[in-house]
Design a protein around this motif. Structure first.
Motif, PDB file in Angstrom:
ATOM      1  N   LEU A   1       0.956  -1.223  -0.188  1.00 21.54           N
ATOM      2  CA  LEU A   1       0.124  -0.100   0.098  1.00 21.54           C
ATOM      3  C   LEU A   1       0.983   1.171   0.052  1.00 21.54           C
ATOM      4  CD1 LEU A   1      -2.789  -1.078   2.340  1.00 21.54           C
ATOM      5  CD2 LEU A   1      -3.000  -0.450   0.179  1.00 21.54           C
ATOM      6  N   LEU A   2       1.828   1.212   0.749  1.00 24.54           N
ATOM      7  CA  LEU A   2       2.902   2.344   0.684  1.00 24.54           C
ATOM      8  C   LEU A   2       3.443   2.670  -0.579  1.00 24.54           C
ATOM      9  CD1 LEU A   2       4.191   4.479   2.428  1.00 24.54           C
ATOM     10  CD2 LEU A   2       6.043   2.839   2.839  1.00 24.54           C
ATOM     11  N   ALA A   3       3.934   1.628  -1.395  1.00 30.71           N
ATOM     12  CA  ALA A   3       4.270   1.949  -2.511  1.00 30.71           C
ATOM     13  C   ALA A   3       3.415   2.100  -3.645  1.00 30.71           C
ATOM     14  CB  ALA A   3       5.003   0.617  -3.363  1.00 30.71           C
ATOM     15  N   PHE A   4       2.195   1.690  -3.308  1.00 31.10           N
ATOM     16  CA  PHE A   4       0.966   2.251  -4.145  1.00 31.10           C
ATOM     17  C   PHE A   4       0.476   3.631  -4.278  1.00 31.10           C
ATOM     18  CE2 PHE A   4      -3.564   2.991  -5.386  1.00 31.10           C
ATOM     19  CZ  PHE A   4      -3.714   1.997  -6.315  1.00 31.10           C
ATOM     20  N   SER A   5       0.631   4.063  -3.062  1.00 29.27           N
ATOM     21  CA  SER A   5       0.134   5.511  -2.586  1.00 29.27           C
ATOM     22  C   SER A   5       1.029   6.371  -3.183  1.00 29.27           C
ATOM     23  CB  SER A   5      -0.130   5.589  -1.144  1.00 29.27           C
ATOM     24  OG  SER A   5      -1.164   4.554  -0.754  1.00 29.27           O
ATOM     25  N   SER A   6       2.361   6.057  -3.119  1.00 32.44           N
ATOM     26  CA  SER A   6       3.410   6.913  -3.871  1.00 32.44           C
ATOM     27  C   SER A   6       3.310   7.240  -5.100  1.00 32.44           C
ATOM     28  CB  SER A   6       4.842   6.382  -3.277  1.00 32.44           C
ATOM     29  OG  SER A   6       5.082   5.178  -3.947  1.00 32.44           O
ATOM     30  N   ARG A   7       2.667   6.209  -5.966  1.00 36.41           N
ATOM     31  CA  ARG A   7       2.462   6.289  -7.323  1.00 36.41           C
ATOM     32  C   ARG A   7       1.303   6.836  -7.455  1.00 36.41           C
ATOM     33  NH1 ARG A   7       6.825   5.127 -11.064  1.00 36.41           N
ATOM     34  NH2 ARG A   7       8.249   3.606 -10.167  1.00 36.41           N
ATOM     35  N   VAL A   8       0.264   6.379  -6.987  1.00 37.30           N
ATOM     36  CA  VAL A   8      -1.171   6.996  -6.921  1.00 37.30           C
ATOM     37  C   VAL A   8      -1.954   7.508  -6.033  1.00 37.30           C
ATOM     38  CG1 VAL A   8      -3.347   6.272  -8.325  1.00 37.30           C
ATOM     39  CG2 VAL A   8      -1.318   5.049  -8.688  1.00 37.30           C
ATOM     40  N   PRO A   9      -1.516   8.612  -5.630  1.00 39.74           N
ATOM     41  CA  PRO A   9      -2.198   9.202  -4.387  1.00 39.74           C
ATOM     42  C   PRO A   9      -3.541   9.897  -4.429  1.00 39.74           C
ATOM     43  CG  PRO A   9      -0.632  10.707  -5.432  1.00 39.74           C
ATOM     44  CD  PRO A   9      -0.321   9.651  -6.249  1.00 39.74           C
ATOM     45  N   ASP A  10      -4.231  10.017  -5.800  1.00 45.90           N
ATOM     46  CA  ASP A  10      -5.603  10.323  -5.852  1.00 45.90           C
ATOM     47  C   ASP A  10      -6.398   9.052  -5.370  1.00 45.90           C
ATOM     48  OD1 ASP A  10      -4.655  12.739  -6.590  1.00 45.90           O
ATOM     49  OD2 ASP A  10      -4.934  12.236  -8.967  1.00 45.90           O
ATOM     50  N   LEU A  11      -6.297   7.915  -5.685  1.00 44.82           N
ATOM     51  CA  LEU A  11      -6.917   6.576  -5.248  1.00 44.82           C
ATOM     52  C   LEU A  11      -6.268   6.260  -3.601  1.00 44.82           C
ATOM     53  CD1 LEU A  11      -9.171   5.187  -6.620  1.00 44.82           C
ATOM     54  CD2 LEU A  11      -7.289   3.386  -7.203  1.00 44.82           C
ATOM     55  N   PRO A  12      -7.156   6.536  -2.685  1.00 38.13           N
ATOM     56  CA  PRO A  12      -6.809   6.512  -1.324  1.00 38.13           C
ATOM     57  C   PRO A  12      -6.515   5.142  -0.640  1.00 38.13           C
ATOM     58  CG  PRO A  12      -9.208   7.085  -1.463  1.00 38.13           C
ATOM     59  CD  PRO A  12      -8.686   7.149  -2.864  1.00 38.13           C
ATOM     60  N   SER A  13      -5.608   5.281   0.194  1.00 40.36           N
ATOM     61  CA  SER A  13      -5.398   3.826   0.791  1.00 40.36           C
ATOM     62  C   SER A  13      -6.356   3.661   1.958  1.00 40.36           C
ATOM     63  CB  SER A  13      -3.865   3.819   1.181  1.00 40.36           C
ATOM     64  OG  SER A  13      -3.775   2.779   1.978  1.00 40.36           O
ATOM     65  N   LEU A  14      -7.008   2.504   2.015  1.00 38.25           N
ATOM     66  CA  LEU A  14      -7.855   2.044   2.935  1.00 38.25           C
ATOM     67  C   LEU A  14      -7.271   1.066   4.125  1.00 38.25           C
ATOM     68  CD1 LEU A  14     -10.982   1.461   1.119  1.00 38.25           C
ATOM     69  CD2 LEU A  14     -10.407   3.515   2.088  1.00 38.25           C
ATOM     70  N   GLY A  15      -5.934   1.084   3.961  1.00 35.36           N
ATOM     71  CA  GLY A  15      -5.087   0.217   4.810  1.00 35.36           C
ATOM     72  C   GLY A  15      -5.186  -1.280   4.716  1.00 35.36           C
ATOM     73  N   ALA A  16      -4.283  -1.906   5.399  1.00 37.98           N
ATOM     74  CA  ALA A  16      -3.989  -3.323   5.458  1.00 37.98           C
ATOM     75  C   ALA A  16      -5.015  -4.035   6.299  1.00 37.98           C
ATOM     76  CB  ALA A  16      -2.492  -3.663   5.818  1.00 37.98           C
ATOM     77  N   LYS A  17      -5.683  -4.803   5.663  1.00 41.98           N
ATOM     78  CA  LYS A  17      -6.900  -5.372   6.842  1.00 41.98           C
ATOM     79  C   LYS A  17      -6.674  -6.970   6.863  1.00 41.98           C
ATOM     80  CE  LYS A  17      -9.981  -1.708   5.194  1.00 41.98           C
ATOM     81  NZ  LYS A  17     -11.191  -1.350   4.495  1.00 41.98           N
ATOM     82  N   PRO A  18      -6.959  -7.365   8.137  1.00 45.91           N
ATOM     83  CA  PRO A  18      -7.216  -9.003   8.214  1.00 45.91           C
ATOM     84  C   PRO A  18      -8.210  -9.370   7.295  1.00 45.91           C
ATOM     85  CG  PRO A  18      -7.886  -8.002  10.414  1.00 45.91           C
ATOM     86  CD  PRO A  18      -7.168  -6.604   9.515  1.00 45.91           C
ATOM     87  N   ASP A  19      -8.105 -10.602   7.099  1.00 48.26           N
ATOM     88  CA  ASP A  19      -9.155 -11.047   5.964  1.00 48.26           C
ATOM     89  C   ASP A  19     -10.444 -11.420   6.793  1.00 48.26           C
ATOM     90  OD1 ASP A  19      -8.401 -13.337   7.547  1.00 48.26           O
ATOM     91  OD2 ASP A  19      -8.595 -14.801   5.828  1.00 48.26           O
ATOM     92  N   THR A  20     -10.448 -11.438   8.283  1.00 48.79           N
ATOM     93  CA  THR A  20     -11.617 -11.459   9.031  1.00 48.79           C
ATOM     94  C   THR A  20     -12.401 -10.531   9.022  1.00 48.79           C
ATOM     95  OG1 THR A  20     -10.198 -10.712  10.998  1.00 48.79           O
ATOM     96  CG2 THR A  20     -10.540 -13.310  10.676  1.00 48.79           C
ATOM     97  N   VAL A  21     -12.213  -9.366   8.473  1.00 47.79           N
ATOM     98  CA  VAL A  21     -13.123  -8.314   8.430  1.00 47.79           C
ATOM     99  C   VAL A  21     -13.923  -8.227   7.114  1.00 47.79           C
ATOM    100  CG1 VAL A  21     -11.700  -6.640   9.641  1.00 47.79           C
ATOM    101  CG2 VAL A  21     -11.692  -6.342   7.088  1.00 47.79           C
ATOM    102  N   THR A  22     -13.897  -9.128   6.072  1.00 48.32           N
ATOM    103  CA  THR A  22     -14.261  -9.308   4.752  1.00 48.32           C
ATOM    104  C   THR A  22     -15.799  -9.847   5.223  1.00 48.32           C
ATOM    105  OG1 THR A  22     -13.454 -11.716   4.401  1.00 48.32           O
ATOM    106  CG2 THR A  22     -12.462  -9.713   3.575  1.00 48.32           C
ATOM    107  N   GLY A  23     -16.698  -9.820   4.199  1.00 46.64           N
ATOM    108  CA  GLY A  23     -18.047 -10.276   4.242  1.00 46.64           C
ATOM    109  C   GLY A  23     -18.087 -11.609   4.936  1.00 46.64           C
ATOM    110  N   THR A  24     -17.375 -12.667   4.372  1.00 51.56           N
ATOM    111  CA  THR A  24     -17.403 -14.163   4.684  1.00 51.56           C
ATOM    112  C   THR A  24     -16.516 -14.406   5.868  1.00 51.56           C
ATOM    113  OG1 THR A  24     -15.752 -14.508   3.055  1.00 51.56           O
ATOM    114  CG2 THR A  24     -17.927 -14.733   2.396  1.00 51.56           C
ATOM    115  N   GLY A  25     -15.860 -13.477   6.452  1.00 54.74           N
ATOM    116  CA  GLY A  25     -14.811 -13.808   7.737  1.00 54.74           C
ATOM    117  C   GLY A  25     -13.492 -14.493   7.448  1.00 54.74           C
ATOM    118  N   SER A  26     -13.240 -14.750   5.993  1.00 58.26           N
ATOM    119  CA  SER A  26     -11.845 -15.255   5.817  1.00 58.26           C
ATOM    120  C   SER A  26     -11.910 -15.192   3.955  1.00 58.26           C
ATOM    121  CB  SER A  26     -11.954 -16.631   6.149  1.00 58.26           C
ATOM    122  OG  SER A  26     -12.758 -17.500   5.639  1.00 58.26           O
ATOM    123  N   LEU A  27     -10.634 -15.316   3.757  1.00 58.31           N
ATOM    124  CA  LEU A  27     -10.419 -15.006   2.270  1.00 58.31           C
ATOM    125  C   LEU A  27      -9.330 -16.389   1.964  1.00 58.31           C
ATOM    126  CD1 LEU A  27      -9.645 -11.323   1.537  1.00 58.31           C
ATOM    127  CD2 LEU A  27     -11.757 -12.736   1.335  1.00 58.31           C
TER     128      LEU A  27
END
Length: 445
Positions: free
Chosen positions: A112-138
């Protein structure tokens, strides 16, 4: 140097097949990911990295199997997925990692840090554990034998985000490539330094356990015999991956989460595995039973997922508890369903906050039900749950528009709401994931 697998994921990011009309047609979210992948691959090859472009499968599980058959120690895998229906509050870029893995979290943050340095207009929403997704895992984060992450680029089909992705494809590809370079080098250093497998000390419900676990690429594994002692019947879960290390069979601890086992603390190289719950886990799925949380715990959970929700609906949690108790409905389950249906009170789509409709209730007179105030909207939700789960009479006057049209008692458990409340085949899996997160946050699961 290890190889980098790059996979463009279609449709649902965890097993739902893509709509065949989205592949090979006019530009859309699926094709955007293919375009990105096909830009990232040559960029990395130009930097002397060995890259493998995963073939275009219409199901992520097929991609996982394809990678696993070819992966070797030191390799890494990135899945890129587009959420073309992101709400305005959540659009941007997230990277998901397997929960309870600090090492993988660091790698997600690198991307995300590398991405944001190249494309600051598309905001970073952060690194997230897969438990916060709709199904609880990926599955892409958990099932692969090599370290893996899933990057989700959220945009709306009718928004500027879509245009940004198309206009800045090159910059987005470069940002992802920059992050992959850093991650790959770090993974290679760990593979060559002998830190692939580390011994960790285990506690079970706070008590020291005589045998150690192991951490592989940051993922804690416990001996199969400990899983047996915890009451987990792994014979009923043949798909759960096992590994053999120095004559002992191990399973990944995080995979036991769905079976009532969780890692609740991590201090250095000590991992506390908890199996005891503050309630009978058989009640987890039942609609007609008592809840287990407090209003304060519900408020804390809601605030953690939507800071403005409590300001807009200050008495919502208290009313859910009161209305559910009056009808004998599990208020924890009803609350989790509300969180899913309203996207933690962000709403969006056809239902507006002023409808006071917190469970996507329909109406015979119009497309969506509308209620004059917060309490009656919550009461209708509770009553509709009771209609499905019980033959008992209502305690309060009926306000649910379709209460009498339901065959009473046809769905006493949450799982039996599938295909009834929503056409989504993973609907109750998503409710269970929210409910489990609520209990873990409250410290009772």
């Amino acid at each position: 140097m290890g190889r980098i697998f790059i996979c463009a994921i279609y449709g649902g990011y965890d097993g739902a097949a893509a709509d065949p009309e989205t592949i090979g047609s006019a530009p859309n979210e699926a094709r955007e990911m293919v375009f990105l992948r096909d830009l990232i691959v040559p960029e990395l090859r130009n930097r002397s990295f060995e890259v493998v472009a995963v073939p275009d499968f219409d199901n992520p599980r097929l991609s996982i199997d394809w990678i696993d058959k070819r992966a070797k120690p030191g390799d890494i895998a990135l899945g890129i997925h587009a959420d073309a229906y992101a709400q305005s509050q959540t659009r941007g870029v997230s990277t998901f990692y397997i929960a309870k893995n600090g090492e993988r979290k660091n790698h997600a943050q690198m991307l995300l840090l590398a991405f944001s340095s190249r494309v600051p207009d598309l905001p970073s929403l952060g690194a997230k554990p897969d438990t916060v997704t709709g199904t609880g895992s990926l599955s892409f984060c958990r099932r692969l034998t090599i370290p893996s992450l899933l990057m989700e680029i959220g945009f709306k089909l009718d928004s500027d985000d879509r245009q940004k992705i198309q206009a800045y494809r090159r910059e987005i590809a470069l940002g992802i490539a920059d992050g992959l370079v850093t991650w790959s080098r770090d993974a290679q250093m760990q593979a060559t330094s002998g830190n692939h497998t580390i011994t960790v000390h285990l506690k079970v419900n706070g008590e020291s356990y005589p045998e150690s676990g192991i951490s592989i690429d940051g993922n804690v594994h416990i001996p199969i015999d400990l899983a047996d002692r915890l009451g987990v019947n792994l014979a009923l879960n043949p798909q759960m991956r096992r590994i053999r290390y120095r004559g002992i069979v191990y399973v990944k601890a995080i995979e036991l989460r769905d079976l009532g086992i969780s890692i609740v603390s991590e201090i250095g190289k000590i991992y506390n595995i908890r199996s005891k719950h503050a309630f009978n886990t058989e009640d987890f799925d039942r609609i007609m039973c008592a809840g287990h949380t407090t209003v304060a715990q519900l408020n804390d959970f809601l605030a953690a997922n939507s800071q403005e929700a409590l300001e807009q609906f200050p008495n919502l949690t208290q009313i859910y508890l009161e209305e559910a108790k009056a009808e004998g409905v599990n208020y924890d389950l009803a609350f989790a369903q509300m969180c899913l249906e309203t996207r933690f009170l962000h709403f969006g789509g056809a239902i507006s906050p002023e409808f006071n409709n917190f469970a996507s209730l329909g109406d015979r007179q119009s497309e969506w039900a509308k209620f004059p105030n917060l309490r009656l909207g919550i009461r209708a939700h509770i009553q509709q749950l009771k209609a499905y789960a019980s033959n008992d009479l209502l305690v309060q006057e009926c306000v649910a528009p379709r209460f009498e049209l339901v065959k009473r008692g046809v769905a006493p458990t949450m799982r039996q709401l599938n295909g009834r409340w929503s056409a989504d085949s993973q609907y109750t899996i998503k409710i269970a994931a929210v409910l489990r997160r609520l209990y873990e946050t409250a410290g009772i699961f």
